[in-house]
Structures are given as C-alpha cells and as structure tokens.
Motif scaffolding. Sequence first.
Motif, PDB file in Angstrom:
ATOM      1  N   GLU A   1       0.848  -1.192   0.000  1.00 28.36           N
ATOM      2  CA  GLU A   1       0.000   0.000   0.000  1.00 28.36           C
ATOM      3  C   GLU A   1       0.880   1.237   0.000  1.00 28.36           C
ATOM      4  OE1 GLU A   1      -2.934   0.110   3.122  1.00 28.36           O
ATOM      5  OE2 GLU A   1      -3.271  -2.052   2.975  1.00 28.36           O
ATOM      6  N   TYR A   2       0.350   2.316  -0.530  1.00 24.43           N
ATOM      7  CA  TYR A   2       1.059   3.584  -0.396  1.00 24.43           C
ATOM      8  C   TYR A   2       1.174   3.888   1.087  1.00 24.43           C
ATOM      9  CZ  TYR A   2       0.513   4.999  -5.321  1.00 24.43           C
ATOM     10  OH  TYR A   2       0.586   5.091  -6.665  1.00 24.43           O
ATOM     11  N   LYS A   3       2.327   4.428   1.473  1.00 26.10           N
ATOM     12  CA  LYS A   3       2.464   4.904   2.850  1.00 26.10           C
ATOM     13  C   LYS A   3       2.333   6.419   2.818  1.00 26.10           C
ATOM     14  CE  LYS A   3       5.268   4.406   7.016  1.00 26.10           C
ATOM     15  NZ  LYS A   3       5.076   5.756   7.528  1.00 26.10           N
ATOM     16  N   TYR A   4       1.162   6.888   3.235  1.00 23.22           N
ATOM     17  CA  TYR A   4       0.855   8.315   3.174  1.00 23.22           C
ATOM     18  C   TYR A   4       1.568   9.050   4.290  1.00 23.22           C
ATOM     19  CZ  TYR A   4      -2.647   6.532   0.041  1.00 23.22           C
ATOM     20  OH  TYR A   4      -3.255   5.901  -0.997  1.00 23.22           O
TER      21      TYR A   4
ATOM     22  N   ARG B   1      -2.266   9.852  11.205  1.00 28.49           N
ATOM     23  CA  ARG B   1      -3.091   8.654  11.349  1.00 28.49           C
ATOM     24  C   ARG B   1      -4.270   8.959  12.251  1.00 28.49           C
ATOM     25  NH1 ARG B   1      -0.796   2.820  12.819  1.00 28.49           N
ATOM     26  NH2 ARG B   1      -2.692   1.598  12.776  1.00 28.49           N
TER      27      ARG B   1
ATOM     28  N   ARG C   1      -3.248   8.661  16.786  1.00 29.23           N
ATOM     29  CA  ARG C   1      -2.588   7.427  17.177  1.00 29.23           C
ATOM     30  C   ARG C   1      -2.272   7.394  18.666  1.00 29.23           C
ATOM     31  NH1 ARG C   1       2.675   5.868  13.822  1.00 29.23           N
ATOM     32  NH2 ARG C   1       3.481   4.265  15.186  1.00 29.23           N
TER      33      ARG C   1
ATOM     34  N   GLU D   1      -5.371   7.704   7.038  1.00 35.12           N
ATOM     35  CA  GLU D   1      -4.397   8.781   7.153  1.00 35.12           C
ATOM     36  C   GLU D   1      -5.030  10.057   6.577  1.00 35.12           C
ATOM     37  OE1 GLU D   1      -1.496   7.596   8.463  1.00 35.12           O
ATOM     38  OE2 GLU D   1      -0.016   9.120   8.016  1.00 35.12           O
TER      39      GLU D   1
ATOM     40  N   PHE E   1      -7.242   2.709   5.387  1.00 34.74           N
ATOM     41  CA  PHE E   1      -6.510   1.472   5.144  1.00 34.74           C
ATOM     42  C   PHE E   1      -6.937   0.300   6.019  1.00 34.74           C
ATOM     43  CE2 PHE E   1      -3.524   4.217   7.595  1.00 34.74           C
ATOM     44  CZ  PHE E   1      -3.505   3.504   8.783  1.00 34.74           C
TER      45      PHE E   1
ATOM     46  N   SER F   1      -6.803   3.479   0.576  1.00 28.25           N
ATOM     47  CA  SER F   1      -5.366   3.524   0.288  1.00 28.25           C
ATOM     48  C   SER F   1      -5.122   2.763  -1.016  1.00 28.25           C
ATOM     49  CB  SER F   1      -4.585   2.872   1.420  1.00 28.25           C
ATOM     50  OG  SER F   1      -4.941   1.518   1.551  1.00 28.25           O
TER      51      SER F   1
ATOM     52  N   MET G   1       3.834   0.397   2.526  1.00 32.29           N
ATOM     53  CA  MET G   1       3.589  -0.510   3.644  1.00 32.29           C
ATOM     54  C   MET G   1       3.350  -1.874   3.029  1.00 32.29           C
ATOM     55  SD  MET G   1       3.291   0.169   6.776  1.00 32.29           S
ATOM     56  CE  MET G   1       2.848   1.346   7.980  1.00 32.29           C
TER      57      MET G   1
ATOM     58  N   LYS H   1       1.983  -5.557   3.695  1.00 35.97           N
ATOM     59  CA  LYS H   1       1.138  -6.177   4.724  1.00 35.97           C
ATOM     60  C   LYS H   1       0.917  -7.663   4.449  1.00 35.97           C
ATOM     61  CE  LYS H   1      -1.115  -1.836   5.848  1.00 35.97           C
ATOM     62  NZ  LYS H   1      -2.370  -1.089   5.969  1.00 35.97           N
TER      63      LYS H   1
ATOM     64  N   ARG I   1       3.616  -3.982  17.584  1.00 37.21           N
ATOM     65  CA  ARG I   1       4.491  -3.645  16.460  1.00 37.21           C
ATOM     66  C   ARG I   1       5.090  -4.959  15.986  1.00 37.21           C
ATOM     67  NH1 ARG I   1       6.689   0.826  14.456  1.00 37.21           N
ATOM     68  NH2 ARG I   1       6.077   2.176  16.168  1.00 37.21           N
TER      69      ARG I   1
ATOM     70  N   TRP J   1       2.879  -6.076   9.419  1.00 39.71           N
ATOM     71  CA  TRP J   1       3.041  -4.875   8.595  1.00 39.71           C
ATOM     72  C   TRP J   1       4.531  -4.526   8.587  1.00 39.71           C
ATOM     73  CZ3 TRP J   1      -0.981  -0.590  10.338  1.00 39.71           C
ATOM     74  CH2 TRP J   1      -2.268  -1.069  10.105  1.00 39.71           C
TER      75      TRP J   1
ATOM     76  N   LYS K   1       7.157  -1.567   7.091  1.00 37.73           N
ATOM     77  CA  LYS K   1       7.263  -0.323   6.326  1.00 37.73           C
ATOM     78  C   LYS K   1       8.579  -0.276   5.569  1.00 37.73           C
ATOM     79  CE  LYS K   1       8.586   2.006  10.539  1.00 37.73           C
ATOM     80  NZ  LYS K   1       8.209   2.932  11.578  1.00 37.73           N
TER      81      LYS K   1
ATOM     82  N   LYS L   1      10.355   2.806   3.808  1.00 33.56           N
ATOM     83  CA  LYS L   1      10.233   4.208   3.447  1.00 33.56           C
ATOM     84  C   LYS L   1      11.599   4.843   3.283  1.00 33.56           C
ATOM     85  CE  LYS L   1       9.680   6.213   8.036  1.00 33.56           C
ATOM     86  NZ  LYS L   1       8.907   7.074   8.894  1.00 33.56           N
TER      87      LYS L   1
HETATM   88  P1  AMP Z   1       5.630   4.514  11.407  1.00 32.43           P
HETATM   89  O1  AMP Z   1       4.923   5.671  12.031  1.00 32.43           O
HETATM   90  O2  AMP Z   1       6.882   4.893  10.706  1.00 32.43           O
HETATM   91  O3  AMP Z   1       5.740   3.328  12.333  1.00 32.43           O
HETATM   92  O4  AMP Z   1       4.712   3.992  10.242  1.00 32.43           O
HETATM   93  C1  AMP Z   1       3.422   3.583  10.493  1.00 32.43           C
HETATM   94  C2  AMP Z   1       2.498   4.710  10.160  1.00 32.43           C
HETATM   95  O5  AMP Z   1       2.355   4.841   8.759  1.00 32.43           O
HETATM   96  C3  AMP Z   1       1.098   4.463  10.621  1.00 32.43           C
HETATM   97  O6  AMP Z   1       0.949   4.836  11.955  1.00 32.43           O
HETATM   98  C4  AMP Z   1       0.292   5.351   9.731  1.00 32.43           C
HETATM   99  O7  AMP Z   1       0.203   6.626  10.304  1.00 32.43           O
HETATM  100  C5  AMP Z   1       1.138   5.506   8.490  1.00 32.43           C
HETATM  101  N1  AMP Z   1       0.547   4.975   7.264  1.00 32.43           N
HETATM  102  C6  AMP Z   1       0.492   5.624   6.093  1.00 32.43           C
HETATM  103  N2  AMP Z   1      -0.063   4.885   5.138  1.00 32.43           N
HETATM  104  C7  AMP Z   1      -0.407   3.704   5.710  1.00 32.43           C
HETATM  105  C8  AMP Z   1      -1.017   2.518   5.233  1.00 32.43           C
HETATM  106  N3  AMP Z   1      -1.387   2.381   3.952  1.00 32.43           N
HETATM  107  N4  AMP Z   1      -1.196   1.515   6.119  1.00 32.43           N
HETATM  108  C9  AMP Z   1      -0.804   1.634   7.403  1.00 32.43           C
HETATM  109  N5  AMP Z   1      -0.227   2.734   7.907  1.00 32.43           N
HETATM  110  C10 AMP Z   1      -0.018   3.756   7.076  1.00 32.43           C
END
Ligand code: AMP
Length: 591
Positions: free
Chosen positions: A262-265, A269, A285, A315, A355, A390, A417, A419, A432, A436, A438, A440
């Motif tokens: 998925e795109y990570k926006y 959150r 969050r 997001e 998402f 998403s 992301m 998943k 955690r 999932w 990430k 990035k």
């Molecule tokens: P991080 O904050 O670096 O742990 O990354 C997780 C955060 O990515 C989540 O808390 C969301 O705010 C954000 N996010 C953005 N896009 C997505 C997505 N498609 N699925 C899940 N989380 C996402």
Amino acid sequence: MRFSTLTSYFERLEKTTKRLEMIDILTELLKKTDTNELEPVIYMVIGQLGPKYDEPALGIAERMAIEALINATGVSQKKVQDTLNQVGDLGEAAYILLSKERSSTLDAFFETTGEDETEERDPEVLEIWRQLHQIAKLTGEGSAKAKVRALTKILTSVSPKGAKYIMRIVLGKMRLGVADMTVVEAITRAYIGDKTKKPIVELAYFKTSNLAEIAKIAKEKGIEALEKIKVEPGRPVQCMAAQRLSDPEEILEKLGGKCQLEYKYDGLRFQYHYTKDGKAKLWSRRQEDLTSMFPDVINALNTAFGETPIITEGEIVAYNFQENKIVDFQTLMQRRRKYDIEKMIQEVPSKVFLFDILYADNQDITSRPLPERRKILEQHTHVFKKVDLSTAEIIDNVDDFNVFFDKAIEENCEGVMAKDISEKSIYEAGARGWLWIKYKADYKSELADTFDLVVVGAWHGRGRRGGFYGTLLMAAYDSEEGVFRTLCKLGSGLNDAHLEFLKQKLDELKLPEKPKDVISKLEPDIWVKPEIVMEITATEITNSPVHTVLDENGNGLALRFPRFTGRFRDDKSPYDATTVQEIRELKKLKR
Ligand code: AMP
C-alpha cells in the motif's frame, strides 16, 4: 481506602526505579483495593483523571495552584515562589510549606467563601476523586476562583504528603514512573495469578484503552471474560504498528513471498468511530481527541459510512484538489490547532485515505485476516472526492514491488507498507509485529551527493518488468586496484523507457562470465562489461556484508534506498565513476 493509605503507596512507588519492585507494590495495592475504588486508584497512580481518551480537563494553571497553596498555608506569595524556586516542584513546595504551617486564617478563608472547612480529615480516596472531578466540571464566569477554592479545600483535608501528590496530579506532573504496561502486569498478578496469561490481559487493554475497566473485569470475572472483550465504537483501540526493513527482497521473504503493498501516506493517522448512539469521534494514534480539529474530516467520514456504527483507520493528508495531488506533511501540520479551524479548513483542505476497518455490522472484526477486512472496508465505504481507500496491490516479486514504490514516491507518499495477507493477518491492536512492514525512504534528507555507478550485472525482471532486466548490480571504481566493487542493487527509479534502453544495451554488453576486474559476492543472472554509468541517489551509506566496496577496516559498505535519478552519464567512462575512496570519505563525513 483512605487517601493516606494511597499516599503511602505513592511514596513507595516514588522511591523505586526498578520495574519489578513497582509491579510488586502495585500488585499489593490492587489486592487491597475495592472494585469501586479501582478507577481512582489506578488513574491517580499514573497521574490521570481517567483514561487518556476521556480524561476531564481540570483547568488548573500553575498560578491557580499557587494561590490555593497560599490560601492553605497563609504564607506570602513570595514565600511560595521562593520555596518553589528552591525545590523546583510545586508538589514538594506544598509538602514543605504545609508541614510547617497551616493557615491560621484558613477558618476565616472558608468563612468568607461561605463554606465549611472540611471537617473530615484523611478522606476516602473516592471522596478526593469526586472533588477533583467536581473541579473539572466548574466552567464559565468565576470558575477560576471556584476551582482555587475547591483545591484549597482538598489540600487542607489531606496530609502534607498527600498534598504533594494532589498538587502533582492537578498539574499533570505525577510522574511516579508507572507506565500503563506496568499496571497491566500488576493486574495480571493481582487478579489472574498466572503470568502466562499476560498477553490476554494486554490485548484486552489494547482493545479498550481503559486500565480501570480491565482491572474490574479481571477482578470480578476473571480471564475468560477478558478474552471475550471486543472493540467498541466510542473507545479508541491502540493502533497496530509496523516493523521496518530496507530491502524489498527481504520483505517479500518475510511475508511468505506475497503481500499487499500500500502507499504509505505521509500524514496524520486517525481512528474514526461512529457510536451506536450517533456520536462521531476522531482520535490520533496517541489517542488525542481530534474531533474538533477536523470537522471537515468528520463530515466526510460520516458521509462515506452513512452514520452507522463503525471503527476505521486511515491517514489524513493535506490535498490540492485542483491538481489532484497530496501536499506535504508540514502543510498538514498547520491544521493541528485549536482556533481558526474554519479558516484553516479553507486554507489547507484535506483528504483521507482509509486502510483498515476494525468494527462493522455491529461486530468486532479485528480477528479477521486483512484480505477479508479490506473487502469489508470496500463494501462499507462510499468513496468520493474527500474519502478514498489507500492505493493497494497484491505483489509477489521484487520488480513489481519497485514499480509500486516508485509510483508511491512520485505521488508524494513517503514509501510503502507491505502487509501480510495470510490467514494469520489479524488486526494486532497495540503491537508492532511483522504483519506490517514499512519501507520508506526519506529522500528529503538524502545524501546531498549523488553517485555515478557502473552497471556490472543484471537480473531478469518479473511481473510488470517481465522481458526486461528488473534489477541491476551497480559498482564503484577502485582506482587503487583498478577494479569495480559492488555497492548496491538498483531497482528503483527506472521507468519504461529506461528499461527498454537497458534491455537493448545490456544484451549488447552481456558476457559469458564475471569479468576479471569486477569484485562481487553476488551472482546476477547476467554479467555485463562495465560501461554504462548511471547517476544514483540514496539516503545513506550503511555497512553491509553483501557488497565489496570496503571501508578502511575491511567492512563492506552499501547504499541505502538507491534510486536512479534518470540521468545516464554518457559523458563519463566507467573509470570516471565514483571511486571507492570517495565513498569511504563520504561515509566518514556522515558519521
Ligand atoms: P511509522 O509511524 O513509521 O511506524 O509507520 C506507520 C504509520 O504509517 C502508521 O501509523 C500510519 O500513520 C502511516 N501509514 C500511512 N499509510 C499507511 C497505510 N497504507 N497503512 C498503514 N499505515 C499507514
């Protein structure tokens, strides 16, 4: 329980920094606590007046607390201020001053306010709790005075030691060092007994975000009841979080060769709740209430879900609707304020990308696998201009992964992301885990320098890159030894035109075996004569056992998140490529 008893536990907790000791003390305290006192006891220990998501604001500023202390002791403002300056904490100052002096004018103070000085000394914990909540309820004209009066009354009814903690609680500075998870552990010990059941108690907490509630259930009904706890609209669920990896291949492997990408926006959150009695709520969050900050988002989500009980996550991003573009995170942050909301909605319009979904059709669906939840999310969401899902795709190879990642970066997302989509891919509240992952790349803080690297090998592409070379093996030039040493694999930043050009060119340069002047630990599908120089950007130079550019200690180096800038450096021969020596220097500089 008398407040003095609770105070003695505060003191014992304050004295220790050891978590295990804290758990012991808390367990003992919980065993002594009646069910109806669990709420005040647990929340006062962690310095709150209720669960974070529903904590009443007391509205007591430091100067009001000082005023109450002056009333309670009869000392001058200067003396309070001096003591405060000396000890740096109004709680400690209250303890010192109240131990020495109790206002001789106190009776007069209460007479003028028309109230009785509280006769009862050492009140019940429940009574203090009631009085504190009463303070929170005082609003409007004259409320500041009334709050000071009420606080004075509490300070004079408890012991000087008790007053110390009351002061800290009302100022939000309790800080006994008791974390939520420490309380969870103590609840397990006090009421369940069996340590192995902690994950069940923990999950119950993550689903309810309410320590007192799970303590009550644990005490009264036991572990089976905790196991049955469901998420419920109106009570935020602790968010699921992601692990991080920086190699698509590793990510796919970890997720069983296939995942939902998925795109990570890059936004904010949120968890949106629509309750059975028709209330819409938005939480961050960290369970900060965002409802009044984003009325536009609430309206949009009410429209998207038709005002039916739901819990969903997504997001919020700032959005340019003319150009259909996501705007950067800093712009969105202007929306994080408590005033000028309507103006900011105009200036910084926002859009949401959903998402996940945790509750629908009057059911907790957190234990269903992701593909099922995604389907339910699609069925329940009326997508329109301001609400979308998403961008997501099922991916089973590195090349498609890279193509998807490039698209995400192009559309102003911060990465992707990945998943899990297996049967075990539940919504893991509060965890955690590896469901999932990430991926990035922070290209905003990328290395200022680009690298001109030479293609020495390539792997056949798959998926969208089938028929082309999907990944390239890139090397730097070791000018001392006259050889090429590998520094990274490259699969990002390549568009269709690049792929076509590379296919043709690399086929021409293909060699039957590894050229003698290439030092590599990896074995690509084809080796090529070092000739093509490409400009690469990256976020970092890291240590890696995989590549053969070495630092001065003989450890391998690699580029993190390498990405083609789009420039073939035809003007450079492979011997003009970035050298191993330059890379070593750069790595030292960044240290
Ligand atoms: P991080 O904050 O670096 O742990 O990354 C997780 C955060 O990515 C989540 O808390 C969301 O705010 C954000 N996010 C953005 N896009 C997505 C997505 N498609 N699925 C899940 N989380 C996402």
